[in-house]
Motif scaffolding. Structure first.
Motif, PDB file in Angstrom:
ATOM      1  N   PRO A 238       0.637  -1.273   0.129  1.00 33.04           N
ATOM      2  CA  PRO A 238       0.021   0.131   0.083  1.00 33.04           C
ATOM      3  C   PRO A 238       0.953   1.152  -0.085  1.00 33.04           C
ATOM      4  O   PRO A 238       0.578   2.355  -0.737  1.00 33.04           O
ATOM      5  N   TYR A 239       1.770   1.279   0.691  1.00 32.11           N
ATOM      6  CA  TYR A 239       2.853   2.328   0.661  1.00 32.11           C
ATOM      7  C   TYR A 239       3.387   2.943  -0.669  1.00 32.11           C
ATOM      8  O   TYR A 239       3.312   3.819  -1.115  1.00 32.11           O
ATOM      9  N   GLY A 240       3.751   1.602  -1.579  1.00 24.50           N
ATOM     10  CA  GLY A 240       4.207   2.158  -2.750  1.00 24.50           C
ATOM     11  C   GLY A 240       3.359   2.197  -3.839  1.00 24.50           C
ATOM     12  O   GLY A 240       3.500   2.813  -4.798  1.00 24.50           O
ATOM     13  N   ILE A 241       2.161   1.890  -3.550  1.00 23.42           N
ATOM     14  CA  ILE A 241       1.156   1.796  -4.796  1.00 23.42           C
ATOM     15  C   ILE A 241       0.934   3.250  -5.346  1.00 23.42           C
ATOM     16  O   ILE A 241       0.788   4.124  -4.009  1.00 23.42           O
ATOM     17  N   ILE A 242       0.473   3.574  -6.289  1.00 22.25           N
ATOM     18  CA  ILE A 242      -0.048   4.761  -6.732  1.00 22.25           C
ATOM     19  C   ILE A 242      -1.224   5.109  -6.129  1.00 22.25           C
ATOM     20  O   ILE A 242      -2.184   4.403  -6.070  1.00 22.25           O
TER      21      ILE A 242
END
Lengths: 318, 283
Positions: free
Chosen positions: A133-137
């Motif tokens: 979730p942190y890395g997702i756009i």
């Protein structure tokens, strides 16, 4: 092996330092300033310059569709904005989103951090899961949650009919609070990992000995949490709140994708964007930019003053 | 405390996995539903008849190339712009962070505070003035037109992360190597570079994530697929019927742009966590 040689080397350097202290210090000072200069100049150029431009434009009646009509009107734009209920409604929305998401993230993030702190198996797996979730756009997260709450394609209406207030025909984008809820869920999902990781770092700095001692003295789990763990994590919690609160205040992507501001879900950022880019009201938009900037500044100041966070000191830089 | 893992911790473990991965599983499942299925409405989680059609349409394996053309152009722009913005920021930030971590000079605190202040800056405030300026400078709808303003958030982030990493490096080892007979260049290349490289690399990953994620500037300062990035392109991709967006195709695009993120996370999760936390909490 090399660490044993290190102290002698630094001692030598130290004694050499003292002999030619002034010359060396001057040279070091100059080199240091030269090395930070490109970064400093670039940062100021890309933010301060457009910001000054915004300050200047905000004093004009300036709409791109009628560029010849540009004229100096002083603080009139600010007057129009500050007396418009839409501005205050959007500011209130932003504050609600900020307070609610940060509060919920603190609780969920802390629970996640506790679990991650205790788990001794599959640490890589859980780290990977939490970083996705942190890395997702953000736009992708917004779409995923928009579809989740969709009336004829989403699984919320299909799975949660047992929850009072949710039926298979609940229209999540049909009214203000349902839409705000959907937006906040997306925001919380996307940014809880960041909160959890910051809290985890703080949690790992709470000494095990102290917890053990509290346990021996007969402290209950709740007492250990509120009297030992949380006070010792204060710095980490404050840093996490500061970062996330200011980030949440800038909320834009989720709202743009999920509702486009419909059902009165507009945020301050969204209003600024809509005036400047969609309505070509550069004068008015610039005034909103300046006001938003001042609000964020005020917010940062309040948080730092209220919680007495010194970030540089928290990092041992002071 | 670490010796006992109660059922609570295990339940928590499962909750975390479900919470983090369910939306990802959802868009993956959605991406395999046919366009007809999502248009008529399908309330079930898994597709009725899984199909690769959406992937074929988006990646250009069908006769109609209009969708894939725009999507692939956006992917190219996103990769190009994010990588250039990351490289620029990391190189400039490395110089600054080295000075901050190792040298004593006036204004050190100012640089760090300024970096932090700019990191908190509401990017949307820049949109109006930049929109106006970029048209006069002919930077509107170009790669540099996005890369330059991306420095407002990539630079502070890189400086902040890198200076935290560099402070942990035992710099005396460089002198130790020189005492042992290495030239300055050898000492730098064989001692300092291997010690600093992981930090620089981590800062690059975090910066890349931010640039890859950026949306406000991307929708405001572009107008065609010649510079529009993936998040912007996706937000404009509504399909023929504005009241019924092509859910499954949007989900497919989401899955495709999430793949690089998942690969990076899988390979470097330990470093990313170190980078995220070292920048914020120390001591």
């Amino acid at each position: 092996v090399s660490t044993t040689t290190a102290p002698t080397a630094s001692k030598q350097a130290g004694s050499r330092n003292k002999v030619v202290a002034t010359d060396r210090a001057i040279a070091e000072n100059r080199l240091g300033q030269r090395l930070v200069a490109p970064a400093l100049i670039l940062m100021v150029l890309v933010t301060a310059y457009p910001m000054l431009q915004a300050l200047y434009l905000s004093l004009f009646r300036y709409r791109l569709t009628t560029p010849d009509d540009k004229g100096f009107i002083g603080l009139k734009n600010y007057g129009v904005i500050l007396t418009d209920s839409l501005f205050w409604k959007d500011t209130l929305n932003t504050v609600i989103i900020m307070v609610a998401t940060v509060a919920v993230e603190l609780v969920i993030g802390f629970a996640f951090a506790m679990v991650m702190h205790r788990i001794i198996f599959a640490r890589g797996l859980i780290r990977t899961a939490i970083l996705i979730p942190y890395g997702i756009i953000t736009v992708v997260s917004a779409f995923a949650w928009q579809f989740t709450f969709s009336i004829n394609n989403g699984w919320v209406n299909a799975w949660f009919t047992w929850v009072p207030g949710i039926s298979s025909t609940t229209n999540w984008y049909g009214d203000h609070w349902h839409a705000m809820f959907a937006i906040m869920v997306s925001e919380i999902w996307k940014t809880t990992p960041f909160m959890a990781l910051l809290l985890l770092a703080g949690l790992s700095q709470v000494s095990e000995d102290m917890l053990e001692a509290a346990k021996v003295d007969g402290a209950t789990a709740a007492q250990r949490l509120f009297k030992v763990i949380l006070p010792n994590m204060r710095a980490a919690i404050m840093v996490a709140v500061l970062f996330r609160a200011l980030d949440a205040f800038r909320i834009f992507d989720n709202i743009y994708v999920m509702t486009r501001g419909a059902q009165n879900t507009e945020s301050s950022s969204f209003l600024t964007y809509r005036q400047s880019i969609e309505q070509f009201q550069l004068g008015m938009g610039s005034a909103l930019s300046v006001l938003l900037f001042l609000t964020v500044l005020l917010l940062a100041w309040l948080i730092v003053k209220f919680f007495r966070v010194d970030l540089a000191q928290a990092r041992g830089e002071g | 405390m670490k010796s006992k893992i109660g059922p609570g911790a295990i339940a928590g473990f499962i909750v975390i996995l479900v919470w983090c991965l369910l939306p990802v599983a959802w868009i993956i499942s959605l991406s395999f539903k046919s366009l007809d299925e999502t248009t008529t409405g399908s309330a079930q989680f898994l597709p009725k008849h899984a199909t690769w059609d959406n992937y074929k349409v988006l990646l250009g394996f069908t006769s109609d190339k209009s969708t894939s053309h725009d999507f692939l152009a956006a992917l190219r722009n996103s990769f190009g712009i994010s990588i250039i913005a990351t490289l620029l920021a990391v190189v400039i930030a490395t110089l600054a962070a080295y000075a901050i971590a190792r040298l004593d000079f006036k204004g050190k605190r100012i640089v760090l505070s300024l970096a932090l202040a700019i990191a908190m800056f509401p990017v949307v405030s820049l949109v109006g003035p930049l929109f106006d300026m970029w048209r006069t400078f002919h930077l509107f709808n170009t790669w540099p037109g996005l890369i330059i303003p991306y420095m407002t958030f990539t630079l502070p982030l890189a400086i902040w992360t890198l200076s935290a990493f560099f402070r942990e490096i035992p710099w005396e080892m460089e002198q130790a190597a020189q005492v042992d007979g290495a030239t300055s260049w050898q000492a730098f290349r064989k001692v300092i570079v291997p010690l600093a490289a992981p930090g620089v690399f981590t800062a690059a990953i975090l910066t890349f994530f931010f640039a890859w994620n950026e949306f406000v500037l991307a929708i405001s300062l572009t107008s065609t697929t010649s510079s529009r990035t993936v998040p912007a392109q996706m937000s404009f991709f509504v399909g023929p019927d504005p009241f019924n967006p092509p859910y499954s195709q949007l989900a497919t695009a989401s899955v495709i742009v999430t793949i690089p993120v998942i690969i990076i996370v899988l390979l470097f999760q330990r470093r990313i966590v170190a980078g995220l936390t070292s920048g914020a909490v120390k001591g």
